[in-house]
Design a protein around this motif. Structure first.
Motif, PDB file in Angstrom:
ATOM      1  N   TYR A  35      -2.466 -14.182 -21.117  1.00  0.00           N
ATOM      2  CA  TYR A  35      -1.761 -13.433 -20.105  1.00  0.00           C
ATOM      3  C   TYR A  35      -0.343 -13.217 -20.625  1.00  0.00           C
ATOM      4  N   ARG A  36       0.385 -12.312 -19.983  1.00  0.00           N
ATOM      5  CA  ARG A  36       1.770 -12.104 -20.390  1.00  0.00           C
ATOM      6  C   ARG A  36       2.627 -11.824 -19.165  1.00  0.00           C
ATOM      7  N   GLN A  37       3.895 -12.162 -19.318  1.00  0.00           N
ATOM      8  CA  GLN A  37       4.847 -11.928 -18.235  1.00  0.00           C
ATOM      9  C   GLN A  37       6.159 -11.450 -18.825  1.00  0.00           C
ATOM     10  N   GLN A  42       5.314  -9.130 -12.769  1.00  0.00           N
ATOM     11  CA  GLN A  42       4.286 -10.127 -12.490  1.00  0.00           C
ATOM     12  C   GLN A  42       3.498 -10.461 -13.745  1.00  0.00           C
ATOM     13  N   ARG A  43       2.930 -11.648 -13.740  1.00  0.00           N
ATOM     14  CA  ARG A  43       2.060 -12.041 -14.839  1.00  0.00           C
ATOM     15  C   ARG A  43       0.816 -11.158 -14.819  1.00  0.00           C
ATOM     16  N   GLU A  44       0.402 -10.710 -15.998  1.00  0.00           N
ATOM     17  CA  GLU A  44      -0.769  -9.840 -16.072  1.00  0.00           C
ATOM     18  C   GLU A  44      -1.738 -10.315 -17.145  1.00  0.00           C
ATOM     19  N   ALA A  89       7.061  -9.647 -24.056  1.00  0.00           N
ATOM     20  CA  ALA A  89       6.805 -10.539 -22.930  1.00  0.00           C
ATOM     21  C   ALA A  89       6.626 -11.960 -23.448  1.00  0.00           C
ATOM     22  N   TYR A  91       3.910 -14.633 -23.750  1.00  0.00           N
ATOM     23  CA  TYR A  91       2.456 -14.656 -23.741  1.00  0.00           C
ATOM     24  C   TYR A  91       1.983 -16.084 -23.479  1.00  0.00           C
ATOM     25  N   LEU A  92       1.102 -16.210 -22.499  1.00  0.00           N
ATOM     26  CA  LEU A  92       0.629 -17.528 -22.085  1.00  0.00           C
ATOM     27  C   LEU A  92      -0.878 -17.643 -22.284  1.00  0.00           C
ATOM     28  N   GLN A  94      -4.447 -19.403 -21.396  1.00  0.00           N
ATOM     29  CA  GLN A  94      -5.090 -20.037 -20.255  1.00  0.00           C
ATOM     30  C   GLN A  94      -6.472 -20.523 -20.655  1.00  0.00           C
ATOM     31  N   TRP A 108      -2.659 -23.944 -18.241  1.00  0.00           N
ATOM     32  CA  TRP A 108      -1.776 -22.960 -18.867  1.00  0.00           C
ATOM     33  C   TRP A 108      -0.983 -23.598 -19.991  1.00  0.00           C
ATOM     34  N   GLY A 111       3.711 -21.029 -23.204  1.00  0.00           N
ATOM     35  CA  GLY A 111       4.104 -19.653 -23.469  1.00  0.00           C
ATOM     36  C   GLY A 111       4.793 -19.493 -24.808  1.00  0.00           C
TER      37      GLY A 111
END
Length: 118
Positions: A35-37, A42-44, A89, A91-92, A94, A108, A111
């Motif tokens: 995911y990225r924020q 918002q996180r997407e 962004a 990047y996370l 998961q 999670w 990041g």
């Protein structure tokens, strides 16, 4: 308990490439994903991959990013090509663990920053 350690972020010029890695410790991990924020957003979802390697991508990264998984190393990768400034962004990583009684538990990573800029 699952711990996730990400690596591979950094600064890259538009059109460049980066490869992110996320190593997971723990067992009974099902799906993994990225995911990225971005600041103020918002996180997407970026991409996910299931235990049998079925993949899913956000429309914005289809054809440019590739998610893959090494089950032996319990590691998921995100190959990012043709990077754009709008990909900038945190990047996370998961991971989804199947716990007792089939309960899904989500973990999670901390990041990793990806910055696309000339």
């Amino acid at each position: 308990q699952v711990q996730l350690v990400e690596s591979g972020g950094g600064l890259v010029q538009p059109g460049g490439s980066l490869r992110l890695s996320c190593a997971a410790s723990g067992s009974d991990i099902n799906a993994m994903g990225w995911y990225r924020q971005a600041p103020g957003k918002q996180r997407e979802l970026v991409a996910t991959i299931t235990s049998n390697c079925a993949t899913n991508y956000a429309d914005s990264v289809k054809g440019r990013f590739t998610i893959s998984r090494d089950h032996a190393k319990n590691t998921v990768y995100l190959q990012m090509n043709s990077l754009k400034p709008e990909d900038t962004a945190v990047y996370l990583c998961q991971a989804t663990q199947i716990a007792a009684y089939g309960v899904l538990v989500y973990y999670w990573g901390q990041g990793t920053q990806v910055t696309v800029s000339s």
